[in-house]
Design an enzyme around this catalytic site. Structure first.
Site, mmCIF file in Angstrom:
data_model
loop_
_atom_site.group_PDB
_atom_site.id
_atom_site.type_symbol
_atom_site.label_atom_id
_atom_site.label_comp_id
_atom_site.label_asym_id
_atom_site.label_seq_id
_atom_site.Cartn_x
_atom_site.Cartn_y
_atom_site.Cartn_z
ATOM 1 N N CYS A 110 21.241 21.891 94.664
ATOM 2 C CA CYS A 110 20.487 20.722 94.198
ATOM 3 C C CYS A 110 21.086 20.260 92.886
ATOM 4 C CB CYS A 110 19.018 21.093 94.009
ATOM 5 S SG CYS A 110 17.998 19.720 93.446
ATOM 6 N N LEU A 111 21.253 18.955 92.751
ATOM 7 C CA LEU A 111 21.842 18.414 91.527
ATOM 8 C C LEU A 111 20.937 18.667 90.317
ATOM 9 C CD1 LEU A 111 23.219 15.073 92.990
ATOM 10 C CD2 LEU A 111 24.529 17.114 92.379
ATOM 11 N N GLY A 114 22.863 13.741 98.711
ATOM 12 C CA GLY A 114 21.533 13.132 98.737
ATOM 13 C C GLY A 114 21.002 13.029 97.325
ATOM 14 N N HIS A 124 15.085 18.218 102.292
ATOM 15 C CA HIS A 124 15.242 18.583 100.872
ATOM 16 C C HIS A 124 14.841 17.396 99.975
ATOM 17 C CE1 HIS A 124 17.893 20.383 97.512
ATOM 18 N NE2 HIS A 124 17.708 19.136 97.111
ATOM 19 N N GLU A 125 15.249 16.181 100.366
ATOM 20 C CA GLU A 125 14.936 14.985 99.553
ATOM 21 C C GLU A 125 13.454 14.623 99.634
ATOM 22 O OE1 GLU A 125 17.164 14.438 97.626
ATOM 23 O OE2 GLU A 125 18.903 15.177 98.720
ATOM 24 N N GLN A 138 14.804 12.424 90.649
ATOM 25 C CA GLN A 138 15.896 13.132 89.963
ATOM 26 C C GLN A 138 16.543 12.278 88.873
ATOM 27 O OE1 GLN A 138 17.713 14.474 93.933
ATOM 28 N NE2 GLN A 138 18.192 16.178 92.575
ATOM 29 N N HIS A 169 11.500 16.617 97.321
ATOM 30 C CA HIS A 169 11.529 16.097 95.934
ATOM 31 C C HIS A 169 10.430 15.043 95.727
ATOM 32 C CE1 HIS A 169 14.981 17.946 93.981
ATOM 33 N NE2 HIS A 169 15.828 17.580 94.931
HETATM 34 O O1 GNR Z 1 24.295 17.521 97.063
HETATM 35 C C1 GNR Z 1 23.431 18.202 97.616
HETATM 36 N N1 GNR Z 1 23.810 19.115 98.555
HETATM 37 C C2 GNR Z 1 22.914 19.778 99.356
HETATM 38 C C3 GNR Z 1 23.377 20.861 100.082
HETATM 39 C C4 GNR Z 1 22.524 21.534 100.903
HETATM 40 C C5 GNR Z 1 21.220 21.151 101.046
HETATM 41 C C6 GNR Z 1 20.736 20.082 100.321
HETATM 42 C C7 GNR Z 1 21.580 19.400 99.489
HETATM 43 S S1 GNR Z 1 20.971 18.039 98.610
HETATM 44 C C8 GNR Z 1 22.016 18.074 97.217
HETATM 45 C C9 GNR Z 1 21.763 16.879 96.319
HETATM 46 C C10 GNR Z 1 20.349 16.952 95.788
HETATM 47 O O2 GNR Z 1 19.991 17.682 94.914
HETATM 48 N N2 GNR Z 1 19.466 16.191 96.354
HETATM 49 O O3 GNR Z 1 18.183 16.227 95.967
HETATM 50 NI NI NI Z 2 17.855 18.219 95.220
#
Ligand code: GNR
Ligand code: NI
Length: 172
Positions: free
Chosen positions: A94-95, A46, A136-137, A51, A140
């Site tokens: 999270c990236l 995601g 999660h997104e 980001q 953000h």
């Molecule tokens: O790549 C991602 N893996 C992930 C694993 C568990 C819960 C959420 C994520 S999202 C993350 C990519 C990211 O930072 N998206 O904002």
């Molecule tokens: Ni993230």
């Protein structure tokens, strides 16, 4: 398409509340294409526009994550219209917080209303990893990163480590 640089904590941009998108046009589709390439390249499942330093309410998702059977989802102005009572705990990453993981509890299923790649309104029930990831997104888009759910001590420790690890990395 081009890969875009991903910003890391504690960049204050990650605290931005992103702006709603007015219309889904070719410029926005170009951004979504570039976000998808950035996400696949990372690799991740995601990515939110903030980001890559763009404060718009746009996310891309692909939680199926098989190189053969890619199923990208583009969500513009996503809104959660329903959340389940029961919850899931997932070890999230999270990236923008490279190399760190922590367990986060969230509703196990959500209904999400959004505009798709064509600007058409959609509503979809998401469960399992897709539900975790879309929440999660959407966090953000509201300036929230998963480490915000941890204790201040743990959060500060992670931020210090990310800063240290990404400091003095030569950019080619
Ligand atoms: O790549 C991602 N893996 C992930 C694993 C568990 C819960 C959420 C994520 S999202 C993350 C990519 C990211 O930072 N998206 O904002
Ligand atoms: Ni993230």
């Amino acid at each position: 398409m081009s890969k875009l640089p991903i910003i890391n904590v504690p960049d204050p941009l990650l605290k931005t509340i992103s702006d709603p998108v007015g219309q889904v046009d070719d410029d926005l589709r170009r951004l979504m294409d570039n976000m998808l390439e950035t996400m696949y390249g990372a690799p991740g499942i995601g990515l939110a526009a903030i980001q890559v330093a763009v404060p718009k309410r746009v996310i891309v998702l692909d939680t199926e994550g098989d190189e053969e059977t890619r199923k990208p989802l583009f969500l513009v102005n996503p809104e959660i219209t329903w959340s389940s009572e029961d919850v899931n705990v997932y070890n999230e990453g999270c990236l923008s917080v490279p190399e760190h993981y922590a367990e986060v509890e969230r509703p196990a299923a959500v209904k999400v209303r959004y505009l798709d790649y064509q600007g058409k309104a959609q509503e979809e029930l998401m469960e399992g990893l897709a539900a975790t990831c879309v929440q999660h997104e959407i966090d953000h888009l509201n300036g929230v990163v998963f480490i915000d759910y941890l204790s201040r001590l743990k959060r500060n420790m992670i931020i210090k480590k990310v800063q240290k690890a990404t400091k003095d990395v030569p950019i080619l």
